[in-house]
Design an enzyme around this catalytic site. Structure first.
Site, PDB file in Angstrom:
ATOM      1  N   ASN A   7      21.935 -19.314-113.048  1.00  0.00           N
ATOM      2  CA  ASN A   7      22.814 -18.757-112.021  1.00  0.00           C
ATOM      3  C   ASN A   7      23.822 -17.819-112.709  1.00  0.00           C
ATOM      4  OD1 ASN A   7      25.154 -18.438-110.393  1.00  0.00           O
ATOM      5  ND2 ASN A   7      24.465 -20.110-109.088  1.00  0.00           N
ATOM      6  N   ARG A  18      38.392  -7.820-112.898  1.00  0.00           N
ATOM      7  CA  ARG A  18      38.993  -6.552-113.317  1.00  0.00           C
ATOM      8  C   ARG A  18      38.637  -5.377-112.402  1.00  0.00           C
ATOM      9  NH1 ARG A  18      42.696  -6.070-114.968  1.00  0.00           N
ATOM     10  NH2 ARG A  18      42.622  -6.967-117.049  1.00  0.00           N
ATOM     11  N   ARG A  49      27.922 -14.593-101.389  1.00  0.00           N
ATOM     12  CA  ARG A  49      28.850 -15.285-100.488  1.00  0.00           C
ATOM     13  C   ARG A  49      29.322 -14.344 -99.389  1.00  0.00           C
ATOM     14  NH1 ARG A  49      31.446 -20.010-102.207  1.00  0.00           N
ATOM     15  NH2 ARG A  49      32.952 -19.417-100.620  1.00  0.00           N
ATOM     16  N   ARG A  53      32.889 -12.890-103.243  1.00  0.00           N
ATOM     17  CA  ARG A  53      33.895 -13.075-104.302  1.00  0.00           C
ATOM     18  C   ARG A  53      33.338 -12.823-105.705  1.00  0.00           C
ATOM     19  NH1 ARG A  53      34.945 -19.536-104.143  1.00  0.00           N
ATOM     20  NH2 ARG A  53      35.646 -18.948-102.073  1.00  0.00           N
ATOM     21  N   GLU A  74      21.012 -17.593-103.236  1.00  0.00           N
ATOM     22  CA  GLU A  74      21.747 -18.631-102.491  1.00  0.00           C
ATOM     23  C   GLU A  74      22.574 -17.960-101.405  1.00  0.00           C
ATOM     24  OE1 GLU A  74      24.203 -20.689-105.234  1.00  0.00           O
ATOM     25  OE2 GLU A  74      22.535 -21.547-106.324  1.00  0.00           O
ATOM     26  N   THR A 104      28.430 -31.958 -96.001  1.00  0.00           N
ATOM     27  CA  THR A 104      28.485 -33.415 -95.906  1.00  0.00           C
ATOM     28  C   THR A 104      29.657 -33.904 -96.748  1.00  0.00           C
ATOM     29  OG1 THR A 104      27.134 -33.755 -97.852  1.00  0.00           O
ATOM     30  CG2 THR A 104      25.967 -33.627 -95.751  1.00  0.00           C
ATOM     31  N   GLY A 197      26.896 -28.440-111.636  1.00  0.00           N
ATOM     32  CA  GLY A 197      27.630 -29.254-112.606  1.00  0.00           C
ATOM     33  C   GLY A 197      26.821 -29.679-113.819  1.00  0.00           C
ATOM     34  N   GLY A 218      24.514 -22.647-113.947  1.00  0.00           N
ATOM     35  CA  GLY A 218      25.280 -21.425-114.125  1.00  0.00           C
ATOM     36  C   GLY A 218      26.485 -21.568-115.010  1.00  0.00           C
ATOM     37  N   HIS A 219      27.474 -22.326-114.534  1.00  0.00           N
ATOM     38  CA  HIS A 219      28.779 -22.316-115.175  1.00  0.00           C
ATOM     39  C   HIS A 219      28.726 -22.687-116.652  1.00  0.00           C
ATOM     40  CE1 HIS A 219      32.872 -23.602-116.148  1.00  0.00           C
ATOM     41  NE2 HIS A 219      33.222 -22.653-115.310  1.00  0.00           N
TER      42      HIS A 219
HETATM   43  N1  PXP Z   1      22.849 -24.758-107.294  1.00  0.00           N
HETATM   44  C1  PXP Z   1      23.588 -24.427-106.214  1.00  0.00           C
HETATM   45  C2  PXP Z   1      22.988 -24.572-104.863  1.00  0.00           C
HETATM   46  C3  PXP Z   1      24.898 -23.947-106.370  1.00  0.00           C
HETATM   47  O1  PXP Z   1      25.624 -23.618-105.281  1.00  0.00           O
HETATM   48  C4  PXP Z   1      25.433 -23.815-107.672  1.00  0.00           C
HETATM   49  C5  PXP Z   1      26.828 -23.333-107.847  1.00  0.00           C
HETATM   50  O2  PXP Z   1      26.929 -22.017-107.483  1.00  0.00           O
HETATM   51  C6  PXP Z   1      24.602 -24.122-108.756  1.00  0.00           C
HETATM   52  C7  PXP Z   1      23.335 -24.616-108.538  1.00  0.00           C
HETATM   53  C8  PXP Z   1      25.072 -23.947-110.153  1.00  0.00           C
HETATM   54  O3  PXP Z   1      26.128 -24.796-110.426  1.00  0.00           O
HETATM   55  P1  PXP Z   1      26.901 -24.690-111.809  1.00  0.00           P
HETATM   56  O4  PXP Z   1      27.504 -23.334-111.853  1.00  0.00           O
HETATM   57  O5  PXP Z   1      27.877 -25.800-111.751  1.00  0.00           O
HETATM   58  O6  PXP Z   1      25.867 -24.852-112.890  1.00  0.00           O
END
Ligand code: PXP
Length: 251
Positions: A7, A18, A49, A53, A74, A104, A197, A218-219
């Site tokens: 992601n 920036r 989104r 953002r 997504e 939920t 996460g 992603g993060h």
């Molecule tokens: N899957 C979905 C459906 C998400 O909304 C996100 C967060 O944008 C992720 C995976 C990835 O999550 P993370 O950035 O915590 O790895």
């Protein structure tokens, strides 16, 4: 084999910090996507989104053109964004909640409460040649509801597992919930992904959850890339995913 979808939203988060409102800026999420694929990622995920953002419309078009692996978009169930998906044609759309009332208590899409609009969105996307995934908490009622929508996949929300990871008892409980949800989804004919996460510390524990096809991460990868670069960060995550056999490992 367990597949990795990277992601790249937070590459765009940094750019927007920036260059918000401009049609250019660094870092470029498309360049990041190319680098992730070169490092071995099986797919690229981005979240368009409603408030734009991080990822913006031009990113989605450019990503579709640049990404030859599986492109997962997504989005919320908003007609305007569904229209964009039908034009851009990602390989798969993951429907996620953006508004409080769609969520939920555990953070996934409240499929049971929004069966009709979700069914309609799944149908429109499928008819446009796009597979669909629903981002749901590992909650059996949500999995059952998902199976009534026509969706191909569910993506199990791993956020509670990630949050409880350092508490052994709660971690086991969350792993059991993910396992039960994956089993039920599979038995109802749904394919199973996971995400949210996941990081370099908690990933191996997730090997216990059966039937996973793809993890969307992603993060943690983008964060590590600040120090180690994307190439190394993606490869290190892939190494942690290696050896997954799709069946529960002994505890
Ligand atoms: N899957 C979905 C459906 C998400 O909304 C996100 C967060 O944008 C992720 C995976 C990835 O999550 P993370 O950035 O915590 O790895």
């Amino acid at each position: 084999m367990l597949k990795l979808g990277v992601n790249i939203d937070h590459v765009a988060t940094l750019r927007e910090a920036r260059y918000r409102g401009l049609k250019r800026g660094e870092p470029d999420p498309v360049a990041a996507a190319r680098m992730c694929v070169q490092a071995g990622a099986h797919g690229i995920t981005a979240h368009l989104r409603e408030d734009r953002r991080h990822i913006v419309d031009r990113d989605v078009v450019a990503l579709r053109a640049a990404v030859e692996v599986r492109f997962n978009l997504e989005m919320a169930i908003v007609p305007e964004i569904v229209d964009i998906a039908l034009l851009v044609k990602p390989d798969v759309v993951c429907l996620v909640p953006e508004r409080r009332q769609e969520v939920t208590t555990e953070g996934g899409l409240d499929v049971a409460a929004h069966l009709d609009p979700i069914r309609r969105a799944v149908d429109r996307l499928n008819r446009g040649g796009i597979e669909v995934s629903l981002f749901v908490a590992p909650d059996l009622a949500q999995i059952e509801a998902s199976s009534l929508t026509g969706t191909q996949f569910v993506e199990l929300h791993a956020g509670a597992f990630a949050e409880e990871f350092h508490d052994a008892k709660n971690r086991e409980r969350e792993l059991d919930r993910l396992t039960d949800a994956a089993r039920l989804a599979r038995s109802l004919g749904l394919r199973v992904n996971g995400g949210h996460g996941l990081n370099y510390e908690n990933l191996r524990a997730l090997h216990r959850v059966p039937f996973l096809e793809e993890l969307n991460i992603g993060h943690s990868i983008v964060s590590r890339a600040v120090f180690d670069g994307l190439d190394r960060s993606v490869k290190e995550m892939l190494a942690l995913m290696e050896g997954y056999d799709g069946e529960p490992l002994p505890k």
